[in-house]
Write a protein that holds these residues in place. Sequence first.
Motif, PDB file in Angstrom:
ATOM      1  N   VAL A  83       0.951  -1.182  -0.178  1.00 33.67           N
ATOM      2  CA  VAL A  83      -0.045  -0.087  -0.096  1.00 33.67           C
ATOM      3  C   VAL A  83       0.957   1.363   0.070  1.00 33.67           C
ATOM      4  CG1 VAL A  83      -1.998  -1.322   1.243  1.00 33.67           C
ATOM      5  CG2 VAL A  83      -0.338   0.266   2.435  1.00 33.67           C
ATOM      6  N   ASP A 141      -8.068   5.793  -2.174  1.00 31.34           N
ATOM      7  CA  ASP A 141      -8.799   4.747  -2.147  1.00 31.34           C
ATOM      8  C   ASP A 141      -9.429   4.546  -0.563  1.00 31.34           C
ATOM      9  OD1 ASP A 141      -8.236   3.386  -4.603  1.00 31.34           O
ATOM     10  OD2 ASP A 141      -6.327   3.056  -3.761  1.00 31.34           O
ATOM     11  N   LEU A 142      -8.609   4.971   0.329  1.00 30.13           N
ATOM     12  CA  LEU A 142      -8.997   4.975   1.845  1.00 30.13           C
ATOM     13  C   LEU A 142      -8.539   6.210   2.650  1.00 30.13           C
ATOM     14  CD1 LEU A 142     -10.391   2.817   3.866  1.00 30.13           C
ATOM     15  CD2 LEU A 142      -8.066   2.068   4.298  1.00 30.13           C
ATOM     16  N   GLU A 197     -14.765   6.808  -2.376  1.00 32.25           N
ATOM     17  CA  GLU A 197     -13.601   6.889  -1.497  1.00 32.25           C
ATOM     18  C   GLU A 197     -14.198   5.960  -0.387  1.00 32.25           C
ATOM     19  OE1 GLU A 197     -11.311  11.107  -2.679  1.00 32.25           O
ATOM     20  OE2 GLU A 197     -12.682  11.077  -0.865  1.00 32.25           O
ATOM     21  N   GLN A 198     -13.276   5.273   0.498  1.00 30.57           N
ATOM     22  CA  GLN A 198     -13.856   4.559   1.577  1.00 30.57           C
ATOM     23  C   GLN A 198     -13.388   5.478   2.863  1.00 30.57           C
ATOM     24  OE1 GLN A 198     -15.645   1.237   1.309  1.00 30.57           O
ATOM     25  NE2 GLN A 198     -15.827   2.299  -0.601  1.00 30.57           N
ATOM     26  N   ILE A 217      -7.410  -4.383   4.269  1.00 26.18           N
ATOM     27  CA  ILE A 217      -7.210  -3.595   3.332  1.00 26.18           C
ATOM     28  C   ILE A 217      -6.626  -4.111   2.139  1.00 26.18           C
ATOM     29  CG2 ILE A 217      -6.097  -1.218   3.056  1.00 26.18           C
ATOM     30  CD1 ILE A 217      -6.343  -0.888   6.016  1.00 26.18           C
ATOM     31  N   SER A 257      -3.777  -0.374  -2.288  1.00 22.41           N
ATOM     32  CA  SER A 257      -4.523   0.954  -1.703  1.00 22.41           C
ATOM     33  C   SER A 257      -3.897   2.247  -1.515  1.00 22.41           C
ATOM     34  CB  SER A 257      -5.398   0.554  -0.420  1.00 22.41           C
ATOM     35  OG  SER A 257      -6.056  -0.558  -0.753  1.00 22.41           O
ATOM     36  N   GLU A 258      -4.368   3.451  -2.113  1.00 21.83           N
ATOM     37  CA  GLU A 258      -3.671   4.383  -1.742  1.00 21.83           C
ATOM     38  C   GLU A 258      -4.263   5.119  -0.563  1.00 21.83           C
ATOM     39  OE1 GLU A 258      -3.522   6.942  -5.306  1.00 21.83           O
ATOM     40  OE2 GLU A 258      -1.631   5.910  -5.722  1.00 21.83           O
ATOM     41  N   ILE A 259      -3.744   5.422   0.526  1.00 24.05           N
ATOM     42  CA  ILE A 259      -4.308   5.592   1.853  1.00 24.05           C
ATOM     43  C   ILE A 259      -3.939   7.183   2.268  1.00 24.05           C
ATOM     44  CG2 ILE A 259      -4.821   4.998   4.214  1.00 24.05           C
ATOM     45  CD1 ILE A 259      -3.655   2.040   3.470  1.00 24.05           C
TER      46      ILE A 259
END
Length: 311
Positions: A36, A177-178, A200-201, A285, A289-291
Amino acid sequence: MKDDAWQGTALPQTEAPLIPSPLYPVQHPLLDVHGVRLWCKRDDLIHPTLSGNKWRKLKYHLLQAKREGKHHLLSFGGAYSNHIHALAAAGHRAGLRTTGIIRGEADSVSNSTLRAASEWGMTLQFVDRQSYRRRQDSEWLAQFETQHTLIVPEGGSSPLAIPGVAELVAEVPFSPDLWVLPCASGGTLAGLVAGKREAEQILAIAVLKGGAFIHDEVCRLHPPAASTPGWRIALDHHDGGYARFSREMWQWVQAFGAQTGLPLEPIYSGKAIWGLFRELAAGHIPRGSEIVFIHTGGLQGLAGLREQGRL
């Protein structure tokens, strides 16, 4: 109170907030392990005394006080409350009188948080725990209501907090993404739910035990949240409860901070980043993912923890 103290920021321009707050890429071997990418939204750098979610949550409370001609802010908190600390600073800078209804005994005034609040002109009124539990009881609150008083809920979490937090989303120049953040009273989470883009989450890490109530509180503060998909609250990372933390967790947080350069504390930001990596380890997750992790501040609380001999 001078009108120019309110231009856009609700703070005197000599101490204007750092908006947008910086967005820093975070490098750490565990991120590579889990595949991530992580950025930290450094809201802790917004302002020296009004950092993090406190500035965002109080912004529209202050503007509302101006619109309604109120010159007194009253709110609630514990003896080491980040919110009480921030409200006192905000009132001092905006020329507003402030009162803090404090859970506990008057000898708590000797701690660094309440000492600073008092020096900024806040009147401290101490109440026992039984009385403090009635802080949302309209009948009990009536004793504090006056024509010139704006009552700010504990933690600054009211519908007025929503737009200030929601503005954070537009400060990030891409759609992650999150989003990840700590949560306790629900106001910051409600604002993020209101502001997030559709795809978006949001993962909120509850920093207190028994945090299931936060879902309903978010929906009370922002009713559309009840039908907004893409957000959840992780309840298993409280590490013993609010303001509690294990030696193992704190050691992990300190090591993470040393490796990444992020200043963290064990009550909010540190516990939330620890919870994020526990979620990663559990496979909750997706890889790739890009957080964006929101650093909500709270670093002033480190002084109180040291005073208590807990660090």
